[in-house]
Design an enzyme around this catalytic site. Structure first.
Site, PDB file in Angstrom:
ATOM      1  N   ASP A  13       0.819  -1.223   0.000  1.00 59.31           N
ATOM      2  CA  ASP A  13       0.000   0.000   0.000  1.00 59.31           C
ATOM      3  C   ASP A  13       0.849   1.268   0.000  1.00 59.31           C
ATOM      4  OD1 ASP A  13      -2.260  -1.688   0.294  1.00 59.31           O
ATOM      5  OD2 ASP A  13      -1.876  -1.773   2.446  1.00 59.31           O
ATOM      6  N   HIS A  41      -4.409  -1.717  -6.297  1.00 60.58           N
ATOM      7  CA  HIS A  41      -3.751  -0.467  -6.680  1.00 60.58           C
ATOM      8  C   HIS A  41      -4.823   0.575  -6.968  1.00 60.58           C
ATOM      9  CE1 HIS A  41       0.121  -2.637  -8.210  1.00 60.58           C
ATOM     10  NE2 HIS A  41       0.088  -2.489  -6.902  1.00 60.58           N
TER      11      HIS A  41
HETATM   12  P1  IMP Z   1      -2.680 -12.811   1.875  1.00 57.48           P
HETATM   13  O1  IMP Z   1      -1.742 -12.249   0.855  1.00 57.48           O
HETATM   14  O2  IMP Z   1      -4.116 -12.545   1.575  1.00 57.48           O
HETATM   15  O3  IMP Z   1      -2.404 -14.248   2.174  1.00 57.48           O
HETATM   16  O4  IMP Z   1      -2.404 -12.031   3.268  1.00 57.48           O
HETATM   17  C1  IMP Z   1      -1.173 -12.190   3.978  1.00 57.48           C
HETATM   18  C2  IMP Z   1      -0.754 -10.878   4.617  1.00 57.48           C
HETATM   19  O5  IMP Z   1      -0.366  -9.961   3.620  1.00 57.48           O
HETATM   20  C3  IMP Z   1      -1.867 -10.174   5.418  1.00 57.48           C
HETATM   21  O6  IMP Z   1      -1.281  -9.493   6.505  1.00 57.48           O
HETATM   22  C4  IMP Z   1      -2.421  -9.172   4.416  1.00 57.48           C
HETATM   23  O7  IMP Z   1      -3.035  -8.076   5.055  1.00 57.48           O
HETATM   24  C5  IMP Z   1      -1.132  -8.763   3.714  1.00 57.48           C
HETATM   25  N1  IMP Z   1      -1.350  -8.270   2.358  1.00 57.48           N
HETATM   26  C6  IMP Z   1      -1.547  -8.991   1.246  1.00 57.48           C
HETATM   27  N2  IMP Z   1      -1.664  -8.193   0.183  1.00 57.48           N
HETATM   28  C7  IMP Z   1      -1.501  -6.929   0.617  1.00 57.48           C
HETATM   29  C8  IMP Z   1      -1.477  -5.653  -0.026  1.00 57.48           C
HETATM   30  O8  IMP Z   1      -1.584  -5.514  -1.253  1.00 57.48           O
HETATM   31  N3  IMP Z   1      -1.302  -4.589   0.795  1.00 57.48           N
HETATM   32  C9  IMP Z   1      -1.114  -4.701   2.128  1.00 57.48           C
HETATM   33  N4  IMP Z   1      -1.118  -5.867   2.765  1.00 57.48           N
HETATM   34  C10 IMP Z   1      -1.306  -6.975   2.017  1.00 57.48           C
END
Ligand code: IMP
Length: 424
Positions: A13, A41
């Site tokens: 982010d 995004h």
């Molecule tokens: P997952 O990618 O859904 O398995 O989530 C794993 C970790 O990565 C969690 O803490 C999510 O909040 C974080 N996360 C995954 N994608 C993003 C993103 O695009 N921005 C911020 N955090 C992310």
């Protein structure tokens, strides 16, 4: 630079979409190398807000876009994204999808949700988009790839094999309802019709473009500290988010990459669980969240907010080989008269370090040591270059440069496409 990686230098982010959108203007091809619909995004262009999940933001500049082998793709989400862009007059015929990318299947979503529920207080805080289970199946060699939807017989066979095992997990381990085979095969055959024209040998395509001297941007989803190997494990995503992931995720050698631009917010945010040394205690956290609009693009969750952490950023410079930085959302800090910046961590033995802890328990125990910089207390709207920033804002940028020994070449001062300042 012909081949440039854009990488998030914090926990995601950071505003990469906007930087990619800007740099895409002078590029020929924009390639996403990792992740799936867990990424979000947001780009504001000509007063219109676009939220992209799978497709690199270069699409808004009318550039050819690649979704590489290292990505995971959820077909209905991708199709909805394509339709949404097309309905707003954006040309989507320029998207190329690797046949080696893996598909996020309905059981991945079900298992992600059920697993988080079962972990309870120990949950990772995933986006619940099936990402971890999909990458796990890829490593288990049980995954279904984009190319599998091209042949109905293979598709049925692969879904059948996977579903036999997944339904056992769903029913016996998680107490969930099983997923029906029949409707599913038909549904995916339908997606095949839509995706077929986009499927390409994207490694060959990118190699050809590099040989022709075309300019390529590699768009990294998420951020360094969410990297599966080098992030704050286990509170990470399941793909390589670091710059080196570009070679692996696209299918080109590391010697083809010319430069790495890190994107960092002027402060830090994090969604999901896990340690966060510079997380703000007290009302400034809420204030920063409101001022920065810090709510997740994908899940709408509140982002945790902290002061800029230069220990973590120094680590990101190291593991990515960052040679230039883009500092985003500097305008959000205009409302604070004093700006703490974390310059070192105090460790368990009460010594201080500039280096990111190598072990999880040391990171858990790390306390921030702040240097407090002066705020500028005025809007940055009228500034047209970094040199034109108020003195204290320029000093903030220069402090980051001198602590990290990396040049800050771009500074974000607002949501609009035009609000990115250069050094000139
Ligand atoms: P997952 O990618 O859904 O398995 O989530 C794993 C970790 O990565 C969690 O803490 C999510 O909040 C974080 N996360 C995954 N994608 C993003 C993103 O695009 N921005 C911020 N955090 C992310």
């Amino acid at each position: 630079m012909p081949a440039t990686v854009i990488v998030g230098a914090q926990w995601g982010d950071e505003g990469k979409g906007k930087i990619v959108d800007l740099l895409a203007r002078d590029s020929d091809l924009v390639c996403r190398y990792n992740g799936g619909p867990n990424a979000g995004h947001t780009i504001v262009a000509d007063g219109e807000t676009y939220k992209l999940k799978h497709i690199p933001s270069g699409i808004l500049q009318g550039k050819e876009c690649v979704i590489g082998a290292g990505c995971v793709v959820d077909p209905p989400v991708l199709i909805e994204e394509l339709d949404g862009l097309a309905s707003r007059g954006i040309e989507t015929g320029l998207v190329r999808l690797s046949g080696n990318a893996h598909l996020v299947m309905p059981w991945h979503l079900a298992i992600d949700r059920a697993s988080e529920r079962r972990l309870g207080k120990l949950a990772i805080g995933t986006t619940k988009r099936g990402i971890g289970p999909c990458y796990a199946d890829k490593a288990m060699r049980l995954g279904i790839r984009v190319q599998d939807i091209l042949d109905p017989k293979i598709l049925r066979q692969k879904i059948e094999v996977a579903l036999t095992e997944k339904n056992l997990w769903l029913e016996r381990v998680y107490g969930e309802r099983p997923i029906e085979l029949e409707g599913l095969v038909e549904q995916y055959e339908g997606y095949a019709t839509r995706l077929r024209p986009m499927i390409a040998d994207t490694s060959l395509l990118v190699d050809g473009a590099l040989r022709e001297g075309r300019r390529i941007l590699f768009d990294g989803a998420h951020g360094t500290l969410l990297d599966l190997d080098h992030g704050t494990y286990p509170f990470v995503t399941s793909s390589p988010t670091v710059a080196a992931g570009a070679g692996v995720g696209i299918g080109i050698g590391p010697s083809r990459i010319d430069s790495v631009i890190g994107v960092a917010k002027s402060y830090v945010t994090r969604v999901g669980q896990g340690p966060f040394p510079s997380e703000i205690e007290g009302p400034d956290q809420e204030r920063l969240r409101e001022l920065g609009g810090e709510y997740g693009t994908v899940t709408g969750r509140e982002r945790r907010c902290g002061w800029l952490d230069l220990v973590a950023l120094r680590y990101a410079v190291r593991v990515n080989g960052i040679d230039r930085l883009a500092l985003t959302k500097l305008d959000v800090l205009s409302h604070f008269s004093a700006l703490p910046v974390c310059v070192r961590y105090r460790t368990r033995d009460r010594s201080e370090t500039h280096d990111f802890p190598a072990h999880q328990s040391d990171f858990h125990a790390a306390k921030p040591v702040y240097e407090v910089l002066e705020g500028w207390n005025e809007p940055l709207d009228g500034c047209s270059s970094v040199a034109g920033l108020p003195d204290a804002a320029r000093a903030y940028v220069e402090f980051v440069e001198s602590e990290l020994d990396v040049e800050v070449t771009l500074v974000g001062t607002g949501a609009e496409r035009s609000s990115v300042l250069t050094r000139a």
